[in-house]
Design a protein around this motif. Structure first.
Motif, PDB file in Angstrom:
ATOM      1  N   ASP A  57       0.829  -1.205   0.000  1.00 39.17           N
ATOM      2  CA  ASP A  57       0.000   0.000   0.000  1.00 39.17           C
ATOM      3  C   ASP A  57       0.864   1.256   0.000  1.00 39.17           C
ATOM      4  O   ASP A  57       0.438   2.310  -0.490  1.00 39.17           O
ATOM      5  N   ARG A  79       1.807   5.121 -12.846  1.00 37.62           N
ATOM      6  CA  ARG A  79       0.622   5.071 -11.988  1.00 37.62           C
ATOM      7  C   ARG A  79       0.552   3.781 -11.170  1.00 37.62           C
ATOM      8  O   ARG A  79      -0.206   3.711 -10.203  1.00 37.62           O
ATOM      9  N   ARG A  80       1.295   2.777 -11.564  1.00 43.27           N
ATOM     10  CA  ARG A  80       1.290   1.524 -10.801  1.00 43.27           C
ATOM     11  C   ARG A  80       2.183   1.583  -9.561  1.00 43.27           C
ATOM     12  O   ARG A  80       2.198   0.650  -8.762  1.00 43.27           O
ATOM     13  N   ALA A 334      -3.989   7.692  -1.601  1.00 43.06           N
ATOM     14  CA  ALA A 334      -3.740   7.041  -2.891  1.00 43.06           C
ATOM     15  C   ALA A 334      -4.965   6.279  -3.360  1.00 43.06           C
ATOM     16  O   ALA A 334      -5.282   6.269  -4.562  1.00 43.06           O
ATOM     17  N   ALA A 335      -5.667   5.641  -2.440  1.00 44.20           N
ATOM     18  CA  ALA A 335      -6.887   4.908  -2.810  1.00 44.20           C
ATOM     19  C   ALA A 335      -7.948   5.853  -3.347  1.00 44.20           C
ATOM     20  O   ALA A 335      -8.646   5.539  -4.324  1.00 44.20           O
ATOM     21  N   THR A 337      -7.400   8.709  -4.821  1.00 43.47           N
ATOM     22  CA  THR A 337      -6.938   9.174  -6.128  1.00 43.47           C
ATOM     23  C   THR A 337      -7.216   8.131  -7.201  1.00 43.47           C
ATOM     24  O   THR A 337      -7.669   8.455  -8.316  1.00 43.47           O
ATOM     25  N   ARG A 338      -6.956   6.853  -6.888  1.00 43.63           N
ATOM     26  CA  ARG A 338      -7.225   5.789  -7.860  1.00 43.63           C
ATOM     27  C   ARG A 338      -8.720   5.698  -8.171  1.00 43.63           C
ATOM     28  O   ARG A 338      -9.122   5.487  -9.319  1.00 43.63           O
ATOM     29  N   SER A 341      -9.656   8.508 -10.516  1.00 46.16           N
ATOM     30  CA  SER A 341      -9.105   8.357 -11.863  1.00 46.16           C
ATOM     31  C   SER A 341      -9.815   7.279 -12.674  1.00 46.16           C
ATOM     32  O   SER A 341      -9.816   7.321 -13.899  1.00 46.16           O
ATOM     33  N   THR A 342     -10.411   6.304 -12.006  1.00 50.97           N
ATOM     34  CA  THR A 342     -11.118   5.238 -12.711  1.00 50.97           C
ATOM     35  C   THR A 342     -12.618   5.475 -12.777  1.00 50.97           C
ATOM     36  O   THR A 342     -13.350   4.648 -13.323  1.00 50.97           O
TER      37      THR A 342
END
Length: 350
Positions: A57, A79-80, A334-335, A337-338, A341-342
């Motif tokens: 994480d 991004r990964r 970060a979660a 943000t992901r 973005s999706t």
């Protein structure tokens, strides 16, 4: 604390190999050619596969030496790449550098600043030295150098006799042990000794220097030892001659053990740690001034009650919780943000 925190190591053949046998770690396949001189490059090559396999994480980079690894992971994984938290372990002002080198150093810091989501500094005094982007992403987590049990109210009474000096560190250019030896040679009194715990590439040259200065009989190069902090109470004064440092753990350990401290001015973190001279003697990188400070070094530590109040911020018990809070917040951000973005907005921990 019940947190899964895999440790990734580029190699495990160093001097501390046998000291942490109970700690599990992940290590890549080792190359046929010994990689001691290019371990950082090997880490950059092999770490992406470990990240894809372990799916952390948060990626925590535990020292300034490896910030180039953070830069590389950002470029290689895009991004990964998990959110990166970097601990700034050394002084960033680097006033020891010449003007041209320092110009390139500051440019490199600006590049690094964009590679990590969070930058940990070990004392508030280090924040003003950060580049603007790094400063905006900074968090203060004090160096967890000691346990609360080490903060004893008073040290046992010292036996009468000549002063016993001690130094701890890698025998490398950063630590500038040659300056310490030259200064010590100028003022050492009969019966006084200097013990140096640590090893490194400069050991042979330093032993030869001690011999040429006529102090080989009173300077003991003890090499690397696993329990240097536990040995500190046997001494009176800690000496440090570094060109640059962050918040040196050995100074925290020495103060907790009741030693007096004499150090060169090697960064804002050191000055803050010693209370701008209240808890120890700070001198410029100058042989004469360091020698004068060694000559005048007391065998008694500073006021214990004020010192203990200052040292409590550097306990593992306090800093471990601060680190965990930061890691949880970094992962949650970060979660979110992901999810944005999706296009899959979902509830994530705050």
């Amino acid at each position: 604390m019940g947190v899964d925190a895999p440790l990734f190591m580029g190699r495990d053949d160093g001097a501390m190999h046998g000291e942490f046998g109970d700690i599990a770690y992940d290590m890549p396949r080792q190359p046929r050619i010994r990689q001691h001189s290019w371990e950082t490059l090997w880490m950059i090559v092999t770490l992406p596969a470990a990240i894809r396999r372990l799916r952390p994480d948060v990626l925590f980079v535990a020292g300034s030496t490896y910030t180039i690894v953070a830069v590389a992971m950002t470029l290689l994984l895009g991004r990964r790449c998990p959110p990166i938290v970097v601990k700034v372990s050394n002084d960033l002002a680097r006033r020891d550098l010449n003007p041209i080198s320092r110009l390139f150093w500051r440019a490199w810091l600006r590049v690094q600043a964009h590679a990590a989501h969070h930058w940990v500094v070990m004392d508030e005094a280090m924040v003003p030295e950060l580049p603007p982007v790094m400063a905006r992403r900074s968090h203060v987590v004090h160096d967890p150098a000691i346990c609360a049990t080490q903060l004893l109210p008073e040290r046992d009474a010292r036996e009468e006799g000549p002063r016993r000096f001690v130094a701890v560190g890698r025998l490398a250019a950063q630590k500038h042990f040659a300056l310490m030896l030259r200064a010590f040679a100028r003022v050492v009194q009969p019966g006084e000794t200097l013990t140096i715990f640590g090893d490194g590439v400069e050991r042979g040259a330093l032993e030869a220097l001690a011999a040429s200065l006529g102090i080989a009989d009173c300077v003991h190069f003890a090499g690397h030892v696993a329990d240097a902090p536990a040995r500190l109470p046997a001494f009176d004064v800690l000496l440090m001659s570094s060109r640059y440092e962050g918040v040196p753990a050995v100074v925290i350990e020495a103060l907790a053990a009741g030693l007096a401290v004499v150090s060169t001015d090697c960064g804002a973190g050191l000055r803050s740690l010693l209370g701008e001279g209240r808890f120890g003697t700070i001198v410029p990188q100058n042989e004469t001034l360091l020698a004068d400070a060694i000559r005048a070094a007391p065998v008694a530590a500073p006021d214990r009650s004020a010192l203990l109040a200052s040292l409590r911020r550097f306990t593992i018990e306090r800093s471990a919780q601060d680190y965990l809070t930061l890691f949880v917040a970094a992962a949650a951000a970060a979660a979110r943000t992901r999810a944005r973005s999706t296009g899959l907005e979902q509830e994530v921990p705050a």
